[in-house]
Each structure stands twice: as C-alpha cells, then as structure tokens.
Motif scaffolding. Sequence first.
Motif, PDB file in Angstrom:
ATOM      1  N   SER A  13     -99.193  24.318 -49.802  1.00 28.64           N
ATOM      2  CA  SER A  13     -98.190  23.757 -50.714  1.00 28.64           C
ATOM      3  C   SER A  13     -96.963  24.644 -50.704  1.00 28.64           C
ATOM      4  O   SER A  13     -97.032  25.842 -50.429  1.00 28.64           O
ATOM      5  N   HIS A  14     -95.820  24.021 -50.999  1.00 28.51           N
ATOM      6  CA  HIS A  14     -94.576  24.784 -51.021  1.00 28.51           C
ATOM      7  C   HIS A  14     -94.591  25.842 -52.119  1.00 28.51           C
ATOM      8  O   HIS A  14     -94.055  26.950 -51.946  1.00 28.51           O
ATOM      9  N   ARG A  23     -96.475  28.773 -50.881  1.00 26.12           N
ATOM     10  CA  ARG A  23     -95.678  29.440 -49.845  1.00 26.12           C
ATOM     11  C   ARG A  23     -94.587  30.302 -50.487  1.00 26.12           C
ATOM     12  O   ARG A  23     -94.416  31.479 -50.130  1.00 26.12           O
ATOM     13  N   SER A  24     -93.853  29.740 -51.438  1.00 28.45           N
ATOM     14  CA  SER A  24     -92.776  30.479 -52.095  1.00 28.45           C
ATOM     15  C   SER A  24     -93.317  31.687 -52.845  1.00 28.45           C
ATOM     16  O   SER A  24     -92.731  32.781 -52.809  1.00 28.45           O
ATOM     17  N   ASP A  75     -87.595  31.129 -46.950  1.00 27.04           N
ATOM     18  CA  ASP A  75     -88.117  30.068 -47.811  1.00 27.04           C
ATOM     19  C   ASP A  75     -87.051  28.976 -47.917  1.00 27.04           C
ATOM     20  O   ASP A  75     -85.999  29.160 -48.517  1.00 27.04           O
ATOM     21  N   GLY A  93     -87.019  26.178 -49.498  1.00 30.05           N
ATOM     22  CA  GLY A  93     -87.019  25.317 -50.679  1.00 30.05           C
ATOM     23  C   GLY A  93     -85.699  25.396 -51.420  1.00 30.05           C
ATOM     24  O   GLY A  93     -84.872  26.287 -51.231  1.00 30.05           O
TER      25      GLY A  93
END
Length: 919
Positions: free
Chosen positions: A402-403, A406-407, A433, A435
């Motif tokens: 999932s983002h 990851r972040s 990153d 996002g």
Amino acid sequence: MDSVVGAMVGREREQELLSEFVTAPGGRALVLRGETGVGKSALLDHVADLATGEKHRVIRAAGVEAESELPFAGLHQFLYPLLSYVDRLDDVHRRVFDVVFGRDESTPPSVMTLGIAVLDLLSLAASQRPLLLILDDGQWLDTSSTEVCGFVGRRLTGGSVRLVVGLRSDIPSGFDTAALSALPVTTLSEKASEQLLDERHPGLDARVRRLVLDESQGNPLALLELPPYVERAGLDPTEGFGYTGVPLPLRLQQVYGSRIGALGDALRAELLRGALDGVGAGTAAGSTRGTRYRMRDADEAVAAGLLDIDPLGGAFVFRHPLVRSTVVQMATPNERRAAHAALAHVHRDDVERRATHLAASVIDPDEQVALALEAAAESATRRGGAVAAVAWLTRAAELSESHEDRSRRLGDAAFVAGHTGRLDRARQLLRSDTGSGTADSPASVVASAYAALYEDGDVRSSQHLVRAAIESIRDGGAREPSEVLTRLVNLLLAINQYASDEESWQRTHELIDSLGDLVPPYSRVYQDSWSDVVRRGAGVRERVERALADLRILEPWDISRLSVAAYHVDTLSQYRPHLQRTVDREVATGAKTPGMTMLHLIMLDQIAVGEWEEAERTGQRGLELMTSHGHALFAHHSQAYLGLLAALRGDTDRARELQATVDAWARPRGVGFLTQIADAIGTTAALNDGDYEAAYLHAIGITPPGTFQPYTHQASRTLLDLVEAALHTGRTEQARSHALAAQQARLPDLSPRLALLTYGALAMTATNPAEADTMYRRAETHPGAAGFPFELARIRLAHGIRLRHTQGRKAARHTLMIAAETFERLGTPAWAERARAELRTAGASAPAASAHPTTLTWQERRIADLAAGGLTNKEIGDRMHLSPRTVSSHLYRVFPKLGITSRAALRDALGKLSSDQDV
C-alpha cells in the motif's frame, strides 16, 4: 594477463633475486609460481629488462591453452628465432630438428635425444652473447615441449643460457615435477596493496578503497582493474543486503569463469548459495552473527582450484574473493533468487539474515517480506548497524503493498539516514515517494529541519517548520501516539535546547502540553532536563536512571538523548562506559549523529572527572568527524568544549580564540546554547588569569547575581565562578545573594555537582564561622564530590585560606596541600601556583611544580613537533587554524617547559621527551 601490472610495488625481494639470477655467472633455470593476476608477467618483464641491460639476447614464448595438445607447439616459439643456427649443427641434430619442425616425417625423437639437440643449439646460439629464454603461462605448454624444457633446464649449469618460466599455481603442470628451482610469487602485503592502489587510483572514496582491498586480497590485477567497476556500481559495503558480488571486468571474470562453467548445475547452485551467504575466502567464519552457509559435496570445486578446506572447521571456503564474485556474476537472476529463497529457509531463526535473503528472493510487493525487513532494521539499529537499516527499510518500502506503508517506511528510512549523517540520502529517499503532498509531509519536515539545524545551525527556520508540523498533526485530530509525531517533538526539543530562548521554550511547553498523552515519557524527560533543569529538574535524575536501566532495548538516538539528560543532572559518569563501548560502533556503521553526541558527552565527563588529556583527544576526534560530515553545529559545539578545556588548563590564548570563533558563528544564528558556553569560556579564562573583574562581567552575562536566568543551562553550571569573581572584586552582597538563591532553588537536590557548588558557594560567602565550617564540611564530604576534582580543589583552596585567617597557619596546611596536589595533577598551572603560594604563606613547603616535559598540553606538543620539523609560525598557524601570534605565544611557554632557549633545540628536547615517556 599479469602483464598489466606495470608498477613494481612490494616486490623488492623478488627483484633482488632476479637481478642475481641474471648477473651471476653460469646458466640456470627458475620457475616463478603464483596465482592468476599476482604479477608474474610483470616480473618476467622485469627480468627481460635486466637481461637486455646486461647485453643478453632475450627470446620469449607463451603457453596457449588452445595449443596445449599440439606436440612441440611451445618449443617452436623458442627455436624458431634460432633456425639460422640449426644448419651449423651436425647431421644427427639437424635431422632431429627437421622432425620437430615438420620437415621430416620420421619417428619423433625421444625427450633425451631432442633435449640434447636443444642444448647444443642453445650453446651454439649463446656462444656469441648470453641467452635468456622466457616462458609465460607455462602451464599451457604442450606435454612434449614441457618435458624437453624441463630436461634442458636441469642441465643449463656451466653455460651462458638462462631459462625462466611463469606458472599459475592453481593449475597442474608438467613443470611441477621438473625439479627446477622455484620462486613463489605471493600476493602483496596490505601495505604494498594500499600503495599500489593509491598510486594507480588516487582519491578513491574510503569505502570503495576498503572494498577493493578486501576483494583483491593483495592480487595486483584485481587492485588495478576493480576500482572503476566498483565505483560505477555504487556499492556500499556497509549496507546490509548480504553478499551480492563485486562487479568484475571481463579479464577478472575469465580468471575463474571457465572452471566454474565446467561444473555441473547442482554444484554451481551450491557454490552460489555459499557466495550469496557471504562465505569468506580462506575462512569459514565469515560473520560475527550466526553461521554462514556450509557448502556440501563440493570436492570437485576443490580439485578445480575454486575452493579450499578450512583447516580449523573443515568447511569448504572460497579460494579467493574473486571466485565468490565470479560465481555470483555468472548466475542468472532466477538462479540468484532461488538461492536466496533457500538461504532464507536455512536462516529462518535469524531475523536479520532471513530478512536479507527474503528481500533478494522476491520481485513483486510482498507485505510479509516487508515486515521481516522492518524487524531486521530495528535489530540492526540497536546493535550499531543503522547504515544497513536504511537499506532494509528502503527495500521494505519497495515491497510494500500500500502507498501508506510505502510512505511510512520511506519516512523511517529517511529518519535513520539522517541519524547516520547522510542528510542528502534522507532527502533523496523522501523525494522518491511519488505520493501527493510529499514535500510537506511530516517526514520531509524532519529531514529538512535536521539539515537546517545540523548543517547550518538555523534554529529559527527549523523551529518554525517543526512547530507547524506538530500543530498540523494535533489539529488534524490525532488520537494515538505515532512515531512521526514523537520524532517531531524530540527534534523541536533539540532545536529549543540549542536556541536556549525563553520565549521559544514557553511556546514549546504550551504546544507539548496540549498534546497530552500523545507525548511519550522519554520526551517528557528531555523536555524537563534540556529546557531548565533549575526549575524543572526535580526527579529527572531518577527518571533518567529508570529509562537507562536496560540499554539493550534502546535505539542509539534514545541512548544519546537520555545521556544528554544525565549530563544536565550530572550523573553521566555511570553511563560513560557504555557510551565509550558504543561510540566506535555507531560512528563506523551506525547512527553517526548520536555517535557525535556521545563523543561530546564522553568529553564532558572526562573534563568533569579531571581526565583532561583524554578529553582533548576526544574533542579533536569529534571535531574532525563532525567537520568531515558537514555538521557545522556539532563542529562549533566541539570547539566550544575545546575552548572551555583550554581555559581550564590555562591555555587562555587558545581558549579566547575558540571563544571568538564559536561566538561569531553562534550569536547571529541565535544558538544561545553555544553563546553561553562562549561566555563560560571567558569566565574560566579570566579566573585562570586572575582577572576577576573580567570574570565577573562574563559571568553576569550568563545570569544576573541572585537568580538563575530561565532556560540558561550555564547559569547553574557557573554558580561557583560568579560567586568567586564577585568575592574577589568586593561584591560580597552579590556573591551571598547568588549562593542563597542556589539554596532556595534546591539545587543540591538536583545533582551531585550542583550540591558541591551550592555548599561551596554558601561556605565562601558565609559570615557566620559555624555556617562556613558546616558548609565546607558538606561540600568536601559529599558522596559525589570526588567526581568533580577541579571544583572540589577550588573549594578546598578557599577553605584553606579561611582556615589560615581564622584558625592559624597550621590548621590550613593539610587542606591547602590537597588542593595544590589536585591542581598539579589536573594540569592547571595558575591554580596550582595560587595553592602553592597560600601553602608558603601558611608556613609549609609547597610541592614543587612539575618540571617534567609531559606537562606540555596536546596543543603545545603538536606545535612543538611542527616547529621542530622546520615549519614557520605562519605555516603552523595555517595548519592548526591559529594565528602566528598565538603559535609564538605557545612556543614561548614550551621552551621553559622543555628546558631550552631556542627553536634549534626543539628536536633533541622532544626526542628526549619521547624516550623518557618510554621508560
């Protein structure tokens, strides 16, 4: 292949033997035997040059693997240049050569027949001038030629023909049983390897240089050819992803590649598992944690010269690191992933090793592997592997499903990277990153604020950034504690500690209090101890002791922060052994920023307990480290402590130079923590010089008498300085009010040092003799007093003076004697002389000042060494960042200490000093 090695480094012995080989009378044969790339061809070139210089005729030949089955193919190379002499031989020998050269299809001659003919031919050719035959790669010479060369070589004595053969030691050859003299060509020593590498590849990054040295193991070919490949690959040997192989140029791949390729699939897979798990060359140990993979059924690889057997454990080990790298490089990506998966199962009980192999065994996102990597990163961080933890967290982010995960993991990696001293890497991780809103994310704020604070000392903008980020999280309705909020809070506290600004602290207290239970207990400890220990320090000592009860469960940054809290309540000594054990580990492969803080703390404790020589070394080490990493704030922090130490030791010129440097950098930036230390340096230096008016003015610049300026950490630490300066300048009311303020603030309850200072101040300012005696007794018998010998000696000096005035000279002698001996031992000449003067006034013979040249300070010794080496004062000043005037001042003090009167006598005096110290 060895001929690329042009520089004859570390081959002095071999060159000497080869020179004798060429110049000594009579013929002879010699075999140079060594592994591939070790430099045999360079030595053959060298012997050819020697022979040419001696007017020898040189004929060269080389074994060729493709011709190793062709009879007499090698011998042709030697004999062809001598064909003109064949016609001068008798008919029997001419017919022998006709068969060898294919001009006659008769039965090939025997080795003896052909050997005798060759000897006659060589003797005839050498009758005009000596002849040298050089054979490289003799292991590939065909069998017939090898036998003849061996026959000839054994019979060269007495003539003027010489034969030298280069052989690979890892490949069987007919020369092995030829009974010819041999000269082993070994790998280079570590020193010679470093010299060759630095000559041919100057300016290598330290990590790349170390990796090349380790991989080459003294092999000159590898030393010469590996660096550009390693640099292009961007390998970092401190990152923890197991062994991935060093990228090899084609020439180095060929050294072992054909032998590896000839093995069966199963054995190559076995070697690959060993290589990827880091099985070493020459030893099976390979790791300080766990056990490396134990290769099995690999005897064929031993026979092929790829593996050895560890004599201690009996395990298979790689013959050379290049074998290991070649095995990895020849494997396909699928083969490597399969090997990593198998190794993950083998190491299923080792959190770090299992995670390492799991990470390399998958391509697609995998949350279970990502979780395993997070656990490995936490484990590594706690044992000094924060650099490896950055790599694991980065890989965990790549494998996140999932983002959000990851972040979060990229933020964690950036946080740890910042603590490893690689702020650029931290920013790079956050930029990766993709996002939305990354630039304003809390993790980005942490990275940006760290950079602003540590690289530039920018407390103002970093404070604004972090406070805004905390307010955003609070106003966003956070209900649970979070790692990123804790990091922001701790960073804000660190920024405020450096700013030491009352208004900023008040705003910070309000903000943190508004967070309630979102703030963890450790952060509350930092808040109370770092801000204003006078007003908020009650109970901090006990809270720090509980927090540091089990150091094994703490991250390095928590250890350093809690140790800073221990410093503020003067209980650092009990934790210093752990800091000293930890700091080397962290500075090497761990959290460098906490390691730098630990160096500061170690130095502070060394100053406190009177280990001033050691403190100087620690301070210089820290300054070099911090400067090299671009941590300007920490570098000036170190200079501040070095200035304070110089003032204590009476080196007031250096102290004031460092004071000015620190103040000029810190004051415009609003770094009050450092400007306070600068004022403390001025106070201490003035007291040393006996300039009590200047000392008083510096001291009240820190805090007014009768109070302790809020959020001013040096206010309580300079308690005795202000009182003593006030008394010596006739300001008895101010001195007394300050001592009473310390009592009313209950400073003795906060720390042992503050107890000592408070009781000493009360005693010095007391007008009632009974009170003075009580307070002096409390100070001198306090359980923690011995841990602060300089302050204790000052109090005893004051006590001795009072005793002389109130009870007579005899009553004062013992106390004054102890004070004088302490000052002398510490190495503070001005204070020692005051105590000796008081002793003389008290009618006692004072202990003689030490005339031993070891009273040279570190700075004085360094300047003296440079001056003895012929450098001018300006040159010394440029090297040590001092003015020529200060250098001259130091030398003015050095000469009488060494018992000399001129610069010319320095070298002999320093030599005598060194020999005296060795006795």
